[in-house]
Motif scaffolding. Structure first.
Motif, PDB file in Angstrom:
ATOM      1  N   HIS A   1      49.389  18.505  58.497  1.00  0.00           N
ATOM      2  CA  HIS A   1      49.654  17.122  58.134  1.00  0.00           C
ATOM      3  C   HIS A   1      49.420  16.972  56.635  1.00  0.00           C
ATOM      4  O   HIS A   1      48.411  17.436  56.123  1.00  0.00           O
TER       5      HIS A   1
ATOM      6  N   ALA B   1      52.850   9.806  62.895  1.00  0.00           N
ATOM      7  CA  ALA B   1      54.095  10.009  62.144  1.00  0.00           C
ATOM      8  C   ALA B   1      55.235   9.301  62.862  1.00  0.00           C
ATOM      9  O   ALA B   1      55.157   9.004  64.064  1.00  0.00           O
TER      10      ALA B   1
ATOM     11  N   ASN C   1      58.967  12.548  61.717  1.00  0.00           N
ATOM     12  CA  ASN C   1      57.800  13.270  61.187  1.00  0.00           C
ATOM     13  C   ASN C   1      57.317  12.809  59.818  1.00  0.00           C
ATOM     14  O   ASN C   1      56.746  13.593  59.060  1.00  0.00           O
TER      15      ASN C   1
ATOM     16  N   THR D   1      54.640  10.759  57.795  1.00  0.00           N
ATOM     17  CA  THR D   1      53.304  10.226  58.070  1.00  0.00           C
ATOM     18  C   THR D   1      53.267   8.724  57.791  1.00  0.00           C
ATOM     19  O   THR D   1      53.915   8.242  56.868  1.00  0.00           O
TER      20      THR D   1
ATOM     21  N   GLU E   1      46.060   9.259  64.409  1.00  0.00           N
ATOM     22  CA  GLU E   1      46.889   9.694  65.543  1.00  0.00           C
ATOM     23  C   GLU E   1      46.394   9.127  66.873  1.00  0.00           C
ATOM     24  O   GLU E   1      47.176   8.625  67.668  1.00  0.00           O
TER      25      GLU E   1
ATOM     26  N   LYS F   1      53.901  17.147  59.226  1.00  0.00           N
ATOM     27  CA  LYS F   1      53.934  15.692  59.099  1.00  0.00           C
ATOM     28  C   LYS F   1      53.715  15.410  57.620  1.00  0.00           C
ATOM     29  O   LYS F   1      52.676  15.789  57.069  1.00  0.00           O
TER      30      LYS F   1
ATOM     31  N   GLU G   1      52.464  18.538  70.595  1.00  0.00           N
ATOM     32  CA  GLU G   1      52.847  19.265  69.387  1.00  0.00           C
ATOM     33  C   GLU G   1      53.378  20.648  69.700  1.00  0.00           C
ATOM     34  O   GLU G   1      54.368  21.081  69.139  1.00  0.00           O
TER      35      GLU G   1
END
Lengths: 294, 229
Positions: free
Chosen positions: A160, A248, A252, A254, A260, B53, B199
């Motif tokens: 991330h 996200a 994707n 953020t 999250e 991300k 994921e």
């Protein structure tokens, strides 16, 4: 009265040289990690991201910024800091018993509950100071040495990227959560300390429990993962990382300021609080009923 | 016998004419694209890769004819696909020896396009095959699919607007192949917040996209050499 006894307990803690071992050890470990990253940080980045070198172009020097280094330090050290906390909290009652001052202490016109809560309060102050020390060295020290940029949080199955302007509050939240986690360890060592006559036992027992639980949690055996890990406090101690796992969009990207799974962090916080209260109350009740002979 | 010979002759002739057409069309477009010697552009870049991300990045794109291209994130960190040099058609239009084969027509984003396959003659070229989807009326490449020796296949969708006269798009969507990302268990001490299963499911998708939306171009004003180092 509580404040007076708390002050006395803090005086006792900070009069012992061993208290400063923790501060010294943390400083040495952080400086060593920072030095290693300064010298060979690129290798570290290659270790984590090397598999993507043929697909992506990125600048390791930018990734190796103060935020990344601080995150890396916390990831490495927060597994070991419980041992340093046990060193003090495990000595709070057992140390007195060992020195033969416990009987004298409980003969004072102070209730045993008050005495125990003050002792535990002192260990909480110690934990907070230890984490403040860690925060100053790891966060501000790393920012000074490496500067700031976006934070890349590396996970097992991805990474991330968090904008630099969206990072500081996450560290503050993570340090607060880590405080809660270490207070849980302190309460365990404190509780074990009630049952021992010298401080070695509770310190070693706390360390062993943390190690065994951590191994069980990391073994990734389905049976353990289903029936043990969710109930171990060591699993929930990692909750501080949850602040660095961002939400996200479907594409994707953020979302700034997002987390999250806030529910999971909250749950971990509640589990740790529950364990802390359980250990503390068990310690206090046991101490209240204890026949003190030393 | 005479009849079938005539048909074959006509087919060969037709193919030859078509091939010539394809080559001429590519040459025309080359002329248009090569009029841009360099540019510096401000843009926003969205990275869509299953295991990354990332925030939308403010980037600068530098291009110098024939095939130098650099994407820089001035303020933050971006993972830029290695084949991103292909977000510009430069590497296709700088080929001097190639075969252009007409492959019919196809609709791209609601517009009728001519499909032309480019095969480089140079055996050293990294490009193996490139398929261009060309808007003949405006002499613009709307889509390209390029297969390279080293970096797999790239797909490029281009959306034109203010800078169409230069053959420069307002938006580019670059699709590329990705590799699995997985570290050994226990290395990162991940916190299980319930998202791990989702994921790992997602990482099975092997395609990634980068979308670059250009806000401004500074064309043919010169680019310092050091930028591309």
């Amino acid at each position: 009265m509580f404040i007076t006894i708390l002050r006395i307990e803090l005086f006792k803690i900070f009069r012992k040289p061993r208290t400063y071992i923790s501060f010294g050890a943390i400083a040495v470990m952080i400086i060593l990690i920072q030095l290693a990253i300064k010298v060979q940080g690129t290798e570290l980045i290659n270790f984590f991201l090397g598999s993507q070198n043929s697909t992506f172009d990125y600048d390791p020097a930018k990734i190796l910024n103060g935020y990344f280094v601080c995150y890396f330090i916390l990831n490495t050290l927060l597994i070991h800091v419980p041992l340093l906390v046990a060193l003090i909290a495990g000595d709070l009652v057992a140390g007195e018993a060992n020195m033969g001052t416990l009987r004298l202490l409980v003969s004072k016109p102070v209730s045993r509950e008050m005495l125990m809560f003050s002792k535990f309060g002192a260990s909480v102050v110690y934990v907070v100071m230890l984490l403040l020390w860690m925060a100053v060295l790891s966060l501000f020290g790393s920012i000074l040495l490496f500067g700031t940029n976006d934070l890349v949080v590396i996970k097992e199955t991805g990474f991330h990227i968090i904008s630099s302007g969206d990072v500081l509050w996450r560290f503050m939240a993570a340090f607060l959560f880590a405080t809660l986690a270490l207070i849980c360890i302190a309460s365990l060592a404190f509780m074990l300390s009630v049952f021992a006559e010298n401080s070695i036992g509770p310190i070693v027992a706390t360390v062993c429990i943390v190690i065994v639980f951590t191994i069980v949690q990391q073994l990734q055996v389905p049976m353990f993962q289903e029936y043990a890990s969710p109930y171990l406090f060591t699993t929930h101690m990692l909750g501080w990382k949850g602040f660095f796992y961002v939400m996200a969009t479907d594409e994707n990207q953020t979302i700034r300021g997002s987390v999250e799974n806030t529910g999971a962090i909250l749950k971990s916080g509640l589990v740790l609080t529950g364990y802390t209260l359980f250990f503390l109350l068990l310690g206090v009740i046991s101490f209240k009923r204890k026949d003190i002979l030393s | 016998m005479k009849k079938s010979g005539l048909i074959i002759f006509c087919m060969v002739l037709l193919y030859g004419v078509k091939a010539q057409d394809a080559g001429a069309l590519v040459e025309k477009i080359k002329g248009k694209y090569n009029a841009v010697k360099d540019y510096e552009a401000n843009a926003k870049m969205k990275t869509n890769v299953v295991f990354i991300k990332a925030p939308v990045a403010n980037i600068k794109v530098y291009y110098k004819n024939p095939d130098q291209l650099k994407i820089r994130n001035e303020s933050g960190i971006s993972f830029i696909p290695r084949g991103s040099v292909n977000v510009n058609m430069g590497n296709i239009f700088t080929m001097s020896h190639y075969a252009a084969i007409d492959a019919g027509t196809e609709m791209v984003n609601g517009r009728n396009t001519r499909v032309i396959k480019i095969l480089p003659d140079d055996e050293q070229s990294d490009v193996v095959l490139s398929t261009l989807y060309i808007d003949e009326a405006q002499l613009l490449v709307l889509r390209s699919k390029t297969t390279t020796k080293e970096n797999g296949t790239y797909e490029l969708d281009m959306f034109y607007g203010r800078y169409a006269n230069y053959g420069l798009p307002d938006k580019v969507r670059f699709t590329f192949n990705t590799r699995d990302y997985k570290l050994p268990k226990g290395v990162t001490f991940d916190y299980d917040n319930g998202s791990a299963e989702k994921e790992s499911e997602k990482t099975k998708d092997k395609k990634g996209t980068v979308e670059i939306s250009y806000s401004s171009y500074s064309i043919n004003k010169g680019i310092p050499e050091g930028i591309f180092n």
